[in-house]
Design an enzyme around this catalytic site. Structure first.
Site, PDB file in Angstrom:
ATOM      1  N   CYS A  87     -15.441  53.692  -7.771  1.00  0.00           N
ATOM      2  CA  CYS A  87     -15.614  53.598  -6.315  1.00  0.00           C
ATOM      3  C   CYS A  87     -15.013  54.787  -5.569  1.00  0.00           C
ATOM      4  CB  CYS A  87     -14.970  52.315  -5.794  1.00  0.00           C
ATOM      5  SG  CYS A  87     -15.594  50.811  -6.556  1.00  0.00           S
ATOM      6  N   CYS A 220     -16.525  39.739   2.092  1.00  0.00           N
ATOM      7  CA  CYS A 220     -16.662  40.634   0.937  1.00  0.00           C
ATOM      8  C   CYS A 220     -17.724  41.708   1.170  1.00  0.00           C
ATOM      9  CB  CYS A 220     -17.034  39.829  -0.303  1.00  0.00           C
ATOM     10  SG  CYS A 220     -15.845  38.531  -0.726  1.00  0.00           S
ATOM     11  N   SER A 221     -17.502  42.862   0.561  1.00  0.00           N
ATOM     12  CA  SER A 221     -18.518  43.914   0.571  1.00  0.00           C
ATOM     13  C   SER A 221     -19.649  43.535  -0.374  1.00  0.00           C
ATOM     14  CB  SER A 221     -17.899  45.248   0.139  1.00  0.00           C
ATOM     15  OG  SER A 221     -17.338  45.139  -1.157  1.00  0.00           O
ATOM     16  N   HIS A 337     -20.723  49.559   0.865  1.00  0.00           N
ATOM     17  CA  HIS A 337     -19.904  50.161  -0.192  1.00  0.00           C
ATOM     18  C   HIS A 337     -20.790  50.729  -1.296  1.00  0.00           C
ATOM     19  CE1 HIS A 337     -16.828  51.097  -2.931  1.00  0.00           C
ATOM     20  NE2 HIS A 337     -16.647  49.918  -3.509  1.00  0.00           N
TER      21      HIS A 337
END
Length: 394
Positions: A87, A220-221, A337
């Protein structure tokens, strides 16, 4: 404040609500935007650094991803270096670009791109979990089954455990976590490039389907397709639109807890930058979940222990609040994301704010911003933490 800065010359970013673009289409779009914004010819570049995490598993491109996705660009024979740091591929690419720009008299391009929507949810989860060492993934999955994790995701299971730890140790409440989600999605509703552009209420967040532990879906992403690019150059080489005051990175090896690694990195960063956490007007941080936003704010020293939750619930961290503005873009939860592009997307948002071009989500008087991007988990430690401080050019 450190004087060893690098100029930001141009930026570009995709609309992260789209799922119809291929990696090469996204890459070409943001490179063209960033180069046009900088007003430079591709032949002037000294280097291109490309961040991506899942191209090998999801897009059938295990190697030379940058060269492949940019082969129809006008870059010619400009050298391209590829970075995979889960990430944190984007912030890793920008870190390398920043150091290269300091040593060169030519601009450097940092690009992050990720295509996560393929129609194969299990495949995407598997690609994400490649950000953990292979030797304990099976054991982690077994623990998730024992503890009950509807998402069947190691990383969401870890985030649920961190949320429980944070709530127990710092006295945070689920309402405070929900308030962070409401804020994120309100900011996202003001961002025309965000993945999630719908504001939500506290009740909607709390009543959304459970993901793991106290975490609901709206906390949440999600899987995101997106790309972002930044052109940087040595001071005085071009007219800057912003400045990178400093870039600090750390990799964890398992000798610290994840959040202790954030604390250790932030202390080193503030010393390097010559700037304290109290000096920033805004921060774009790695809120894979809304609980993680609160935990990170305290781990980074932006708030003291037990203070981030109440401040968020009171509205101090929102645009127009009386404290530091947290994730004006909507963050990972709302802007999206796209793994290897996230770190650069954070910087693009901060630069947009510093230019006064953020429209309805503009942070009034923004002069100094901080980006914090993490990638991977190694034996409970953060695999990589990157912190970038940016200022207005004046």
């Amino acid at each position: 404040m450190s004087t060893d800065h690098v100029d930001v010359l141009g930026t570009g970013m995709t609309d992260m609500s789209r799922r119809d673009l291929t990696p090469d289409q996204m890459a070409l779009q943001v490179v063209d935007e960033a180069m046009a914004d900088a007003g430079i010819d591709p032949a002037e570049l000294a280097l291109v650094v490309v961040g991506n995490a899942a191209g090998g598993r999801l897009n059938d491109q295990g190697c030379i991803r940058g060269q492949t996705w940019l082969r129809k660009s006008a870059l010619g024979d400009v050298p391209i270096v590829n970075v995979d740091n889960s990430c944190a591929g984007g912030t890793s690419a920008l870190h390398l670009a920043t150091y290269t720009a300091r040593a060169q008299d030519r601009p450097v391009l940092a690009l992050g791109v990720e295509k996560m929507w393929t129609g194969d949810r299990a495949g995407t989860l598997d690609a994400i979990e490649s950000g953990l060492p292979a030797d304990y993934r099976a054991d982690m999955h077994a623990r998730l089954v024992e503890n009950g994790n509807p998402a069947d995701s190691i990383l969401m299971g870890l985030n649920a455990a961190w949320a429980a730890q944070f709530m127990e140790e710092r006295g945070a409440t689920v309402e405070q976590v929900a308030a962070a989600a409401v804020k994120a999605r309100r900011h996202g509703s003001l961002n025309p490039l965000a993945q999630c552009q719908q504001a939500v209420t506290m009740e909607e967040v709390l009543e959304a389907p459970q993901v793991a532990g106290v975490l609901t879906r709206l906390m949440c992403s999600s899987f995101t397709d997106g790309a972002a690019a930044v052109v940087v150059g040595a001071p005085g080489s071009r007219r800057p639109i912003a400045r990178i005051v400093g870039s600090v990175a750390r990799s964890g090896c398992g000798n610290l807890d994840y959040h202790d690694r954030l604390t250790e990195t932030s202390r080193a960063a503030y010393e390097s930058f010559g700037i304290g956490p109290e000096d920033f007007d805004m921060v774009e941080l790695h809120d894979a979940t809304s609980a993680e936003e609160l935990f990170a704010l305290e781990s980074l020293g932006i708030f003291g222990s037990g203070e981030a939750g109440p401040a968020t619930l009171a509205g101090h961290t929102t645009i127009g609040g009386n404290g530091i503005t947290v994730n004006p873009s909507g963050g990972l939860v709302a802007r999206g994301h796209p793994l290897g592009a996230t770190g650069i997307a954070q910087v693009v948002e901060l630069v947009t704010q510093l230019r006064g071009r953020a429209g309805a989500r503009q942070v009034e008087g923004a002069r100094l911003g901080l980006a914090v991007n993490t990638g991977g988990v190694v034996d409970g430690d953060a695999g990589y933490v990157g912190m970038t401080a940016l200022s207005a050019p004046g």
